[in-house]
Design a protein around this motif. Structure first.
Motif, PDB file in Angstrom:
ATOM      1  N   UNK A   1      30.854  37.292  -1.227  1.00  0.00           N
ATOM      2  CA  UNK A   1      31.435  36.705  -2.645  1.00  0.00           C
ATOM      3  C   UNK A   1      30.088  36.647  -3.594  1.00  0.00           C
ATOM      4  N   UNK A   2      28.970  36.043  -3.222  1.00  0.00           N
ATOM      5  CA  UNK A   2      27.970  35.976  -4.069  1.00  0.00           C
ATOM      6  C   UNK A   2      27.504  37.244  -4.676  1.00  0.00           C
ATOM      7  N   UNK A   3      27.071  38.170  -3.518  1.00  0.00           N
ATOM      8  CA  UNK A   3      26.611  39.402  -3.636  1.00  0.00           C
ATOM      9  C   UNK A   3      27.269  40.334  -4.361  1.00  0.00           C
ATOM     10  N   UNK A   4      28.609  40.472  -4.275  1.00  0.00           N
ATOM     11  CA  UNK A   4      29.558  41.555  -4.802  1.00  0.00           C
ATOM     12  C   UNK A   4      29.578  41.077  -6.274  1.00  0.00           C
ATOM     13  N   UNK A   5      29.570  39.635  -6.586  1.00  0.00           N
ATOM     14  CA  UNK A   5      29.822  39.397  -8.149  1.00  0.00           C
ATOM     15  C   UNK A   5      28.427  39.168  -8.700  1.00  0.00           C
ATOM     16  N   UNK A   6      27.605  39.339  -8.131  1.00  0.00           N
ATOM     17  CA  UNK A   6      26.132  39.346  -8.594  1.00  0.00           C
ATOM     18  C   UNK A   6      26.043  40.896  -9.365  1.00  0.00           C
ATOM     19  N   UNK A   7      26.576  41.872  -8.587  1.00  0.00           N
ATOM     20  CA  UNK A   7      26.574  43.138  -9.028  1.00  0.00           C
ATOM     21  C   UNK A   7      27.588  43.556 -10.188  1.00  0.00           C
ATOM     22  N   UNK A   8      28.429  42.490 -10.363  1.00  0.00           N
ATOM     23  CA  UNK A   8      29.588  42.767 -11.461  1.00  0.00           C
ATOM     24  C   UNK A   8      28.996  42.738 -12.484  1.00  0.00           C
ATOM     25  N   UNK A   9      29.571  43.779 -13.573  1.00  0.00           N
ATOM     26  CA  UNK A   9      28.959  44.117 -14.871  1.00  0.00           C
ATOM     27  C   UNK A   9      29.096  42.739 -15.777  1.00  0.00           C
ATOM     28  N   UNK A  10      29.835  41.720 -15.376  1.00  0.00           N
ATOM     29  CA  UNK A  10      30.148  40.587 -16.163  1.00  0.00           C
ATOM     30  C   UNK A  10      30.294  39.288 -15.312  1.00  0.00           C
ATOM     31  N   UNK A  11      29.238  38.718 -14.819  1.00  0.00           N
ATOM     32  CA  UNK A  11      28.969  37.606 -13.854  1.00  0.00           C
ATOM     33  C   UNK A  11      29.574  36.255 -14.521  1.00  0.00           C
ATOM     34  N   UNK A  12      29.446  36.398 -15.883  1.00  0.00           N
ATOM     35  CA  UNK A  12      29.940  35.266 -16.406  1.00  0.00           C
ATOM     36  C   UNK A  12      31.516  34.853 -16.325  1.00  0.00           C
ATOM     37  N   UNK A  13      32.316  36.048 -16.051  1.00  0.00           N
ATOM     38  CA  UNK A  13      33.681  35.944 -15.854  1.00  0.00           C
ATOM     39  C   UNK A  13      34.185  35.802 -17.539  1.00  0.00           C
ATOM     40  N   UNK A  14      33.731  36.432 -18.400  1.00  0.00           N
ATOM     41  CA  UNK A  14      34.148  36.233 -19.837  1.00  0.00           C
ATOM     42  C   UNK A  14      33.925  34.976 -20.389  1.00  0.00           C
ATOM     43  N   UNK A  15      34.933  34.151 -20.923  1.00  0.00           N
ATOM     44  CA  UNK A  15      34.918  32.916 -21.434  1.00  0.00           C
ATOM     45  C   UNK A  15      35.289  32.206 -20.563  1.00  0.00           C
ATOM     46  N   UNK A  16      34.830  31.496 -19.520  1.00  0.00           N
ATOM     47  CA  UNK A  16      35.385  30.773 -18.425  1.00  0.00           C
ATOM     48  C   UNK A  16      34.479  29.377 -18.204  1.00  0.00           C
ATOM     49  N   UNK A  17      35.136  28.578 -17.603  1.00  0.00           N
ATOM     50  CA  UNK A  17      34.738  27.255 -17.388  1.00  0.00           C
ATOM     51  C   UNK A  17      33.914  27.155 -15.968  1.00  0.00           C
ATOM     52  N   UNK A  18      32.780  27.453 -15.841  1.00  0.00           N
ATOM     53  CA  UNK A  18      32.225  27.477 -14.628  1.00  0.00           C
ATOM     54  C   UNK A  18      32.109  28.767 -13.783  1.00  0.00           C
ATOM     55  N   UNK A  19      31.735  28.898 -12.686  1.00  0.00           N
ATOM     56  CA  UNK A  19      31.563  30.178 -11.970  1.00  0.00           C
ATOM     57  C   UNK A  19      32.895  30.593 -11.314  1.00  0.00           C
ATOM     58  N   UNK A  20      33.875  30.970 -12.032  1.00  0.00           N
ATOM     59  CA  UNK A  20      35.354  31.033 -11.475  1.00  0.00           C
ATOM     60  C   UNK A  20      35.255  32.330 -10.236  1.00  0.00           C
ATOM     61  N   UNK A  21      34.228  33.053 -10.338  1.00  0.00           N
ATOM     62  CA  UNK A  21      34.103  34.238  -9.282  1.00  0.00           C
ATOM     63  C   UNK A  21      33.752  33.508  -8.226  1.00  0.00           C
ATOM     64  N   UNK A  22      33.052  32.409  -8.064  1.00  0.00           N
ATOM     65  CA  UNK A  22      32.651  31.927  -6.739  1.00  0.00           C
ATOM     66  C   UNK A  22      33.990  30.887  -6.186  1.00  0.00           C
ATOM     67  N   UNK A  23      34.843  30.805  -6.949  1.00  0.00           N
ATOM     68  CA  UNK A  23      35.890  29.869  -6.269  1.00  0.00           C
ATOM     69  C   UNK A  23      36.307  30.395  -4.914  1.00  0.00           C
ATOM     70  N   UNK A  24      36.252  31.367  -4.551  1.00  0.00           N
ATOM     71  CA  UNK A  24      36.585  32.063  -3.147  1.00  0.00           C
ATOM     72  C   UNK A  24      35.585  31.345  -2.083  1.00  0.00           C
ATOM     73  N   UNK A  25      34.428  31.181  -2.625  1.00  0.00           N
ATOM     74  CA  UNK A  25      33.445  30.247  -1.838  1.00  0.00           C
ATOM     75  C   UNK A  25      33.596  28.925  -1.563  1.00  0.00           C
ATOM     76  N   UNK A  26      34.181  28.200  -2.643  1.00  0.00           N
ATOM     77  CA  UNK A  26      33.946  26.626  -2.811  1.00  0.00           C
ATOM     78  C   UNK A  26      34.726  26.024  -1.623  1.00  0.00           C
TER      79      UNK A  26
END
Length: 528
Positions: free
Chosen positions: A386-411
């Protein structure tokens, strides 16, 4: 019996907490009503992901087909593409919209179509909470209280809360992951009676996870590898090796094939080819005779695709080809890694410092030498992917997001390792006190986002705005001004209590439960 009571408590507590913070307003918003400030901060459709998915649901309910009408496409723009057939379609994977449609249709009969649609996220989040408890108790070997504390960390001490009360794909991803892992573990046991059912569910969860979000095909690979390892076993016999195969897992593949076949049919029907994904459609941007439709910051898979455009009256269409691999870049990984974990814009440990304890838990299980280490290695692998996939994502911020929503799968896994850290090792008393402090901070941040707004700009955009905040501080003025996305608060409570009072009441309930659980952690009350 005690476990059943705890599970009932988890369900009821989840209903109450998610219900009190569920976003929305009465009614079944139509295309015309979207222009009545519904897309403003703290309202139901403040960002494009929930707006785009709801538009797809409302369109299907209204027209009976998946393709968007021109009116709905204008509202969902810029997260809209044009198929080779000249039809408009959302850039988002269709699974969430299809899953939400029955709830919308039911709620629409009572004038609560939007609220009912958003409640799907809360439902799947509650299922996730239950399985976090079961995994902690039966697989990780935690005490009942440590497993329950892990539930509390994920559900109400992390920014997953903000995405359990709106219309995103992240809650679905987490739910499919934890349930598939649990089913894989059950399959690996010697229960021959239900082995096919467990394997079939793993394949089903994998197929549905891809249907709700395409990157899940990669994110869930460690679970599928676990199932494969459990399917084939080697045993040395004399000078040879015997291979044992659990054919039930092979036969259960038909479930995956059937669901994936339906997805291929959907792609061919609406996107032009079975192999074309929604995000690969040519871009569309609504244009009027005098002005461009106002849009909020977007977070679709198309955000990183640079393209030339050709314009016809009223339509702007991107002409560049898009590939799935083009959304990931290796050179982006160092910056993405920092943004997702440590940065003050979206950092996991900045928004939810309670997860610092998960590092201790991971270190502990890696040092253990047990035959069943795989039950820890798989979750660690899920986190790493999860971390390495979205670290390589062009937009790790998730746009206008509250917290690291791309890491919810890891939480969910990180929350379980928090439970491990508070159960094993030295200085447990000091750890529990520090964990309670960090949880109380993390929960306050999580509740702030859930009650107010997910629309937090990245630093690069925030510095251009009048209020130059780019983390959870951005939402504090909403709390002070009484601006909330909560359906319950806006509809029934706002005339009697301030939003700050509402916040304190909810927070007090969570704090009391957390304190009780920390006091009970010393009891080795395990499932037999």
């Amino acid at each position: 019996m005690r476990d059943k009571l705890i599970i009932i408590f988890i369900i009821l507590f989840g209903i109450v907490m998610y219900g009190l913070t569920l976003r929305g307003a009465p009614g079944n918003p139509t295309a015309d009503q979207f222009r009545n400030n519904l897309d403003q901060a703290t309202n139901a459709f403040e960002l494009s992901p929930e707006r785009g998915r709801y538009v797809q649901v409302a369109n299907m309910a209204e027209r009976g087909i998946y393709d968007l009408s021109r009116t709905w496409a204008d509202i969902a723009s810029p997260d809209v593409g044009v198929s080779p057939y000249g039809k408009f379609n959302s850039y988002f994977a269709p699974g969430v919209s299809y899953a939400t449609l029955p709830f919308y249709l039911f709620g629409a009969h009572f004038g609560l179509g939007q609220v009912a649609a958003f409640s799907v996220e809360s439902l799947v989040s509650i299922i996730t909470l239950v399985f976090i408890y079961l995994i902690g108790l039966r697989i990780f070997g935690l005490s009942r209280w440590a497993a329950l504390f892990s539930v509390l960390v994920y559900g109400f001490g992390s920014t997953s809360w903000s995405y359990a009360v709106t219309l995103y794909q992240n809650a679905f991803t987490a739910c499919f992951m934890v349930t598939a892992f649990y089913a894989s573990w059950r399959f690996a046991q010697d229960d021959t009676r239900h082995r096919f059912l467990y394997a079939a569910y793993v394949w089903l969860a994998y197929a549905l996870a891809i249907f709700v979000d395409y990157p899940n095909a990669v994110l869930m690979l460690p679970i599928m590898a676990y199932l494969a390892v459990s399917t084939f076993s080697l045993k040395k016999i004399g000078e040879g090796v015997a291979v044992s195969i659990r054919w039930s897992a092979i036969a259960a593949f038909v479930v995956f094939a059937a669901i994936t076949g339906l997805q291929f049919w959907h792609n061919a029907t609406y996107y032009g080819k079975w192999s074309t994904l929604a995000g690969q459609l040519q871009g569309y941007k609504a244009v009027t005779a005098t002005s461009t439709l106002a849009i909020t910051p977007r977070t679709s898979v198309a955000t990183t695709a640079a393209a030339a455009t050709t314009t016809t009256p009223g339509i702007t269409v991107s002409s560049a080809d898009k590939t799935v691999s083009g959304f990931f870049e290796e050179e982006s990984m160092p910056n993405g890694f920092f943004v997702l974990l440590f940065g003050d814009e979206r950092g996991l440990f900045f928004f939810s410092p309670i997860f610092l304890f998960s590092l201790l838990g991971i270190m502990y299980v890696l040092r253990k030498k047990e035959e069943n280490r795989v039950v820890y290695i798989v979750p660690i692998a899920l986190i790493a992917v999860n971390i390495f996939l979205y670290s390589a994502w062009g937009d790790p911020w998730g746009g206008w997001a509250y917290g690291p929503r791309y890491l919810i799968a890891s939480m969910p896994w990180l929350a379980l390792f928090v439970g491990v850290a508070l159960t094993h090792g030295r200085f447990l008393a000091s750890r529990k006190i520090l964990a309670l402090i960090l949880f109380l901070f993390s929960s306050a941040v999580a509740l702030l986002g859930a009650l107010t707004s997910n629309a937090v700009p990245p630093k690069s955009e925030a510095l251009l705005l009048p209020i130059k905040t780019y983390n959870f501080l951005h939402s504090i003025p909403f709390l002070q001004d009484g601006r909330s996305g909560s359906f319950i608060y806006k509809t029934y409570v706002s005339g009697h209590f301030s939003l700050m009072g509402y916040f304190i009441a909810i927070y007090a309930m969570i704090a009391i439960i957390a304190l009780v659980l920390v006091l009970l952690l010393s009891q080795n009350d395990r499932h037999e």
